[in-house]
Design an enzyme around this catalytic site. Structure first.
Site, PDB file in Angstrom:
ATOM      1  N   ILE A   1      50.005  51.124  31.987  1.00  8.72           N
ATOM      2  CA  ILE A   1      49.452  51.444  33.305  1.00  8.72           C
ATOM      3  C   ILE A   1      49.794  50.317  34.289  1.00  8.72           C
ATOM      4  CG2 ILE A   1      47.429  52.187  34.588  1.00  8.72           C
ATOM      5  CD1 ILE A   1      48.096  54.008  32.212  1.00  8.72           C
TER       6      ILE A   1
ATOM      7  N   VAL B   1      39.881  42.338  20.270  1.00  8.03           N
ATOM      8  CA  VAL B   1      40.052  43.205  19.103  1.00  8.03           C
ATOM      9  C   VAL B   1      41.157  42.620  18.225  1.00  8.03           C
ATOM     10  CG1 VAL B   1      40.772  45.502  18.344  1.00  8.03           C
ATOM     11  CG2 VAL B   1      39.216  45.243  20.310  1.00  8.03           C
TER      12      VAL B   1
ATOM     13  N   SER C   1      48.522  44.603  44.271  1.00 10.56           N
ATOM     14  CA  SER C   1      48.685  44.790  45.714  1.00 10.56           C
ATOM     15  C   SER C   1      47.497  45.472  46.378  1.00 10.56           C
ATOM     16  CB  SER C   1      49.950  45.594  46.013  1.00 10.56           C
ATOM     17  OG  SER C   1      51.062  45.029  45.368  1.00 10.56           O
ATOM     18  N   ALA C   2      46.572  45.981  45.602  1.00  7.48           N
ATOM     19  CA  ALA C   2      45.361  46.618  46.140  1.00  7.48           C
ATOM     20  C   ALA C   2      45.688  47.821  47.013  1.00  7.48           C
ATOM     21  CB  ALA C   2      44.511  45.609  46.918  1.00  7.48           C
ATOM     22  N   ILE C   3      46.706  48.549  46.571  1.00  7.34           N
ATOM     23  CA  ILE C   3      47.212  49.684  47.357  1.00  7.34           C
ATOM     24  C   ILE C   3      46.848  51.012  46.681  1.00  7.34           C
ATOM     25  CG2 ILE C   3      49.336  50.827  48.152  1.00  7.34           C
ATOM     26  CD1 ILE C   3      48.796  48.152  49.487  1.00  7.34           C
TER      27      ILE C   3
ATOM     28  N   CYS D   1      32.180  30.668  54.821  1.00  8.81           N
ATOM     29  CA  CYS D   1      33.374  31.325  55.349  1.00  8.81           C
ATOM     30  C   CYS D   1      33.183  32.841  55.394  1.00  8.81           C
ATOM     31  CB  CYS D   1      34.588  31.001  54.504  1.00  8.81           C
ATOM     32  SG  CYS D   1      34.902  29.249  54.365  1.00  8.81           S
TER      33      CYS D   1
ATOM     34  N   HIS E   1      48.589  54.201  46.653  1.00  6.43           N
ATOM     35  CA  HIS E   1      49.876  54.741  47.064  1.00  6.43           C
ATOM     36  C   HIS E   1      49.765  56.220  47.415  1.00  6.43           C
ATOM     37  CE1 HIS E   1      52.212  51.181  46.013  1.00  6.43           C
ATOM     38  NE2 HIS E   1      51.383  51.031  44.996  1.00  6.43           N
TER      39      HIS E   1
ATOM     40  N   CYS F   1      37.842  28.388  53.014  1.00  5.98           N
ATOM     41  CA  CYS F   1      37.671  27.083  52.353  1.00  5.98           C
ATOM     42  C   CYS F   1      37.794  27.231  50.846  1.00  5.98           C
ATOM     43  CB  CYS F   1      36.372  26.393  52.771  1.00  5.98           C
ATOM     44  SG  CYS F   1      34.974  26.628  51.668  1.00  5.98           S
TER      45      CYS F   1
END
Lengths: 474, 120, 420
Positions: free
Chosen positions: A337, A174, A47-49, A403, A51, A438
């Site tokens: 995580i 690994v 979500s690229a948040i 773009c 918090h 695009c």
């Protein structure tokens, strides 16, 4: 002699954050990554948040590291020059009966040390966010909530770690880890490596890595979340990150602007067995689109530019596993995580590095350089500066991605850095070439040619991301 | 023998039926205009196509030049023509209309350049 | 500040034809700004034949068609810059562009002609679920890689969408040795020309599945296959009709959209249906002295019509440079498409200033047989023309003569619709 003092397994945001913090110490550190680049797993699709930190149960790792990570993020974004914005967040509730849910979050937040939390009425919320649903009765407002570019953050951490001497080894998975008495032998798909200490930051594979050395088995469940990303034209619909009251499987569907000005909707939550299953589904995308409309009116789904899915590394007991394994001395976990992992990364990196350095008795290096210059975003310069830049470096005058207005100069910079882009996705994550509406229709052939030229390889070997994802065939 | 075709004369796309009787006479049904009938007869007697492709250019400002068969070639020769085109390359400069292959795959038709390519 | 009478943005078929016509109309100070490495635009990669039947009465390939106009631009010594990307157009017609040699240049234009063309609808906009591996190309990207760069993009191909580029690429890849397994089309009819369906698919035995779409993409690194399903009348997949096709490449040919970044950024009034700017019969946009033509205005079916429309824009821009008109002086009639007519170009018309006749172009929303195109001036029938067939893939047109307005010079609304 051992190859390294520390081997970190996994070059996601967690591994990169630990690497960057370890780089402060006189330690020989390497990061081993199974993909071709950093930020290729959970870190790339979320979500690229950042918090605020009111969600986690007080006393958990999640609670402790979130608030601290949030506080550190702003300074870090200045030091390492990546996009971060404290846009504030809201958690909505849609009936009087749900209000205790918000109050519980408020209490948790206060206990966790989140500043500025406040429950406001639906009308007050709508005054701040006119697109919110008329059904909103109350909202928890968290002014410290933020948004970040997860690629920007991870790449910045990795570059800064590399500049301070950390080695990054890609395309190495690994297979086996052996306790040799003096340290660990890490058997990889491209040969064996040895180190005194091993850090497990392997995301959804952290259970496999941990279980190679420990009898206290752990299990990481890949929990898939799907997202829909909309054009920048839709980015102004909301300015805050809009949550609904959390459910059993996570924080529920959110609606948020991104730091780059797009609008993001998602995720759902589906537990899977396959740790590579990042496929989107028609049902999943429908689900998030519907649920998001409960929060925000008039989400312009016709402006969708892409949809994607990511896997959360969910640990059965619902908290991060951080620290030295009880039955494997010198083996440190940073496992399970999941959200709010991105928000925690700065604090987690610092904490883990201090722990390892203490164990190793390592001193701080006097020459650590804590800053890093980000990519030039030529299109964001004012015209005079942009003209000057092009006169000095003409490749910034050749636009490749129409773009997003990305020039040849930015693309070459992305490739020439350490660790640099070796795939088209790597370029995209660094400088956003092909990230626009695009979705790389025009610029793919040009970017492929530049990449082949820079890497001195045949264009037929150019990949979208990992090996096997070659663009050309035949 | 009976064949079903779609007329390409206009968007109407008439469904044409072409029957050749034992005497070799051709009967067309389903057409709306004379062009449709002519097309059907041509398609069953001697169908032809223009073939277009590209060939590499040496020493040019760009690396490939587009080409075409100068005239229609028999439809069943398309892949023979392609095979010969695929084995061909040219040197810059190239002008539109330049002969790239004089008689392609025994069709009696030349393959010619359809683009100008200047020398480096 | 540098000044040019007319600045044309885009050196493809529209920009070239506009330049030639403006020159013919007496303006010599013209500058074409092209972002790619050569003039000719997308025609350079359209190596197939079939262009120019209307304009030149012969069948040309794309590069040949482009060269006819490039030759005119060169003969007329019209100046042009390559590798030059326009990054800004202001309302008072200042144009800013960048390139390697000059850096950032700002110049004043007497008139601006927008001719940036269009782009393809990407996968994301189509909402196809599944993985996101390599091997998914818009048909035009694959076309560029094959025809300009000379690279093969795949060996086993499925095409989604039966637009003309998709059909052309199905044949092109077959000729180069690939196996094209199927072309799936969401709609119950193809958006491509009949001729292309016959000569690109039927000729090579490639099946066209109408009312079908891709419902899943398989393969984590490279495409390994796609699942195709039938769709119902609501365009939603019908459960149980799924079929798996193994393939390494998925080509998308699902429609084109005007390249409207600059149009939007310049604040032009936009048409929701065409995704291009709103224009009058003189092809002027809502910003004075800024004209639009070709695929940046609305997506055309044939390049011949692009050239024709662009020439009109060139003449009108030339006229504007000679005798600038103020927007507010104009009292325009509004054109409205109804009952099957999705949009009209132009969207408004000035009876007083119009040429002797104006071509109104539009597209229909379905396949119609034996209908009449009827034009109403303020509710009164003015023109009626019978058509045997109308199809969404073909651009339709109707001509409005100036003389037809002699009895109603103050017409407010021109309605175009389909009737039995």
């Amino acid at each position: 002699m051992l190859d390294y003092d520390v081997i970190i397994i996994g070059a996601g945001v967690t591994g990169s954050a630990i690497a960057r913090e370890l780089a402060r110490y006189s330690l020989r550190t390497a990061v081993v990554e199974k993909e071709e680049d950093v930020c290729s797993g959970t870190s790339k699709a979320n979500s690229a948040i950042v918090h605020a930190g009111f969600d986690a149960v007080p006393g958990t790792w999640k609670a402790k590291l979130n608030v601290e990570g949030n506080r550190m993020m702003e300074r870090l974004s200045q030091d390492l020059d990546f996009p971060f914005k404290r846009n504030g967040s809201m958690v909505l509730c849609f009936s009087e009966e749900e209000k205790p849910g918000l109050e519980k979050l408020l209490e948790r937040g206060k206990t966790n040390g989140v500043e500025g939390l406040q429950i406001i009425t639906g009308d007050e919320a709508r005054e701040m966010e006119p697109s919110l649903s008329d059904e909103v009765v109350y909202a928890l407002h968290a002014p410290t909530g933020g948004i970040v570019c997860p690629f920007g953050l991870t790449i910045a951490l990795a570059e800064n770690a590399a500049e301070n001497g950390v080695e990054f080894l890609f395309n190495r998975s690994v297979d086996r880890i052996e306790n040799t008495g003096e340290g660990y032998a890490v058997h990889t798909s491209k040969g064996d490596l040895s180190a005194k200490y091993v850090v497990n930051a392997a995301g959804v594979y952290a259970d496999r890595i941990h279980n190679m050395v420990s009898e206290n088995k752990i299990k990481i469940i890949p929990r898939r979340g799907e997202y829909v990303l909309m054009d920048k034209e839709a980015g102004g619909l909301v300015s805050h990150t809009i949550f609904q009251l959390p459910g059993k499987l996570g924080k529920g569907v959110l609606v948020t602007p991104t730091v780059h000005g797009n609008l993001l909707v998602g995720p759902n939550a589906v537990d899977l067995d396959d740790k590579e299953n990042t496929a989107t589904t028609a049902e999943g995308l429908d689900e998030i689109r519907q649920k998001a409309l409960k929060s925000v009116k008039g989400i312009p789904y016709h402006l969708t530019i892409t949809s994607f899915a990511g896997l959360r590394a969910h640990e059965e007991n619902d908290d991060f596993i951080i620290g030295e394994a009880e039955d494997a001395e010198g083996f440190f976990d940073a496992a399970g995580i999941e959200s709010p992992g991105l928000s925690c990364a700065p604090a987690l990196g610092k904490y883990a590095a201090e722990m390892i350095a203490a164990k190793a008795g390592a001193d701080k290096k006097p020459d650590f350089k804590g800053t890093r210059k980000g990519f030039i975003r030529a299109a964001e310069l004012d015209p005079e500066e942009r003209g000057k830049l092009i006169r000095e470096k003409p490749e910034y005058g050749n636009i490749i991605c129409r773009c997003e207005n990305i020039s040849e100069g930015e693309i070459r910079d992305a490739i020439r850095r350490t660790p640099g882009a070796v795939s088209l996705d790597g370029i995209k994550r660094r400088v956003r070439q092909g990230m626009g509406r695009c979705q790389a229709g025009f610029c793919t052939p040009k970017a492929m040619n530049i990449l082949a030229e820079e890497l001195h390889v045949d264009i037929h070997t150019i990949c979208k991301n990992r090996e096997g994802s070659e663009f050309l065939k035949g | 023998m009976k064949r079903e075709l779609t007329c390409i004369g206009c968007p109407l796309g008439c469904a044409l039926t072409v029957e050749t009787d034992d005497g070799g006479e051709i009967h067309v049904t389903g057409y709306t205009c004379a062009r449709g009938k002519d097309y059907a007869i041509k398609e069953v007697t001697c169908p032809t196509r223009i073939v277009t492709s590209t060939v590499p250019v040496e020493g040019g400002v760009i690396s490939r030049v587009s080409v075409k068969t100068e005239h229609d070639i028999p439809k069943d020769k398309i892949f023979d023509v392609m095979n010969e085109i695929r084995r061909t390359s040219v040197s810059a400069p190239v002008r539109i209309g330049d002969t790239v292959i004089a008689d392609c795959a025994g069709t009696g038709t030349a393959v010619i350049a359809t683009k100008n390519v200047e020398s480096l | 500040m540098l000044y040019h009478d007319i600045v044309i943005i885009g050196g493809g078929p529209a920009g070239l034809a506009a330049a030639a016509a403006a020159k013919e109309a007496g303006i010599s100070d013209i500058l074409i700004l092209e972002r790619d490495e050569m003039l000719g635009g997308i025609l350079n990669q359209c190596i197939h034949n079939g262009f120019g039947l209307h304009t030149f009465k012969e069948e040309l390939t794309g590069p040949e068609y482009a060269q006819r106009y490039i030759d005119r631009v060169l003969e007329e010594k019209i100046s042009y810059r390559l590798h030059s990307m326009v990054i800004d157009i202001s309302r008072d017609r200042q144009v800013t562009y960048i390139n390697r040699e000059e850096g950032l240049v700002r110049l004043q234009a007497g008139a601006v002609i927008l001719a940036m063309g269009c782009r393809e609808r990407p996968r994301g906009a189509l909402n196809i679920p599944g993985y996101r591996p390599a091997g998914i190309y818009s048909a035009g990207t694959a076309q560029r890689l094959m025809n300009i760069e000379g690279y093969m993009v795949g060996k086993e191909v499925v095409v989604l969408g039966s637009g003309d580029i998709g059909l052309i690429m199905a044949r092109r890849m077959t000729l180069e040795g690939a196996v094209v397994k199927v072309v799936a089309e969401l709609m119950p009819y193809s958006g491509g020309l009949k001729r292309n369906i016959v000569q690109c698919l039927d000729d090579y035995g490639i099946p066209l599945k109408l009312s079908h779409t891709v419902v899943d993409i398989h393969g984590k690194e490279r495409v390994t296959g796609v699942t195709i399903a039938q769709v119902g009348a609501d365009r939603k997949p019908v459960p149980g009709t799924e079929e798996y096709y193994s393939c390494d490449t998925l080509l998308l040919s699902c429609g084109l959209i005007p390249e409207n970044e600059l149009s939007r950024q310049a604040g032009l009034e936009m048409d929701r249906v065409t995704s291009g700017p709103v224009v009058g019969d003189d092809l002027e946009t809502s910003v004075e002295g800024v004209f639009a033509c070709g695929n940046v205005l609305h997506v055309h079916d044939l390049v011949d019509y692009v050239s024709e429309e662009a020439a009109r824009a060139g003449r009108q821009a030339a006229r504007f440079v000679r005798e600038p008109r103020k927007k507010e002086e104009k009292q325009d009639a509004l054109l409205k498409g109804e009952n099957g007519v999705r949009y009209t170009i132009p969207q408004h018309l000035n009876v007083e200033c119009m040429d002797e006749q104006t071509v109104v172009r539009f597209r229909v929303d379905n396949i119609y047989r034996n209908k009449s195109i009827v034009v109403y001036f303020d509710g009164k029938e003015a023109v009626r023309r019978k058509k045997r067939i109308l199809a969404p893939g073909e651009m339709e047109q109707i001509i409005l003569k100036k003389s037809a307005f002699s009895s109603c010079p103050d017409v407010k609304e021109i309605r175009i619709c389909l009737e039995d």
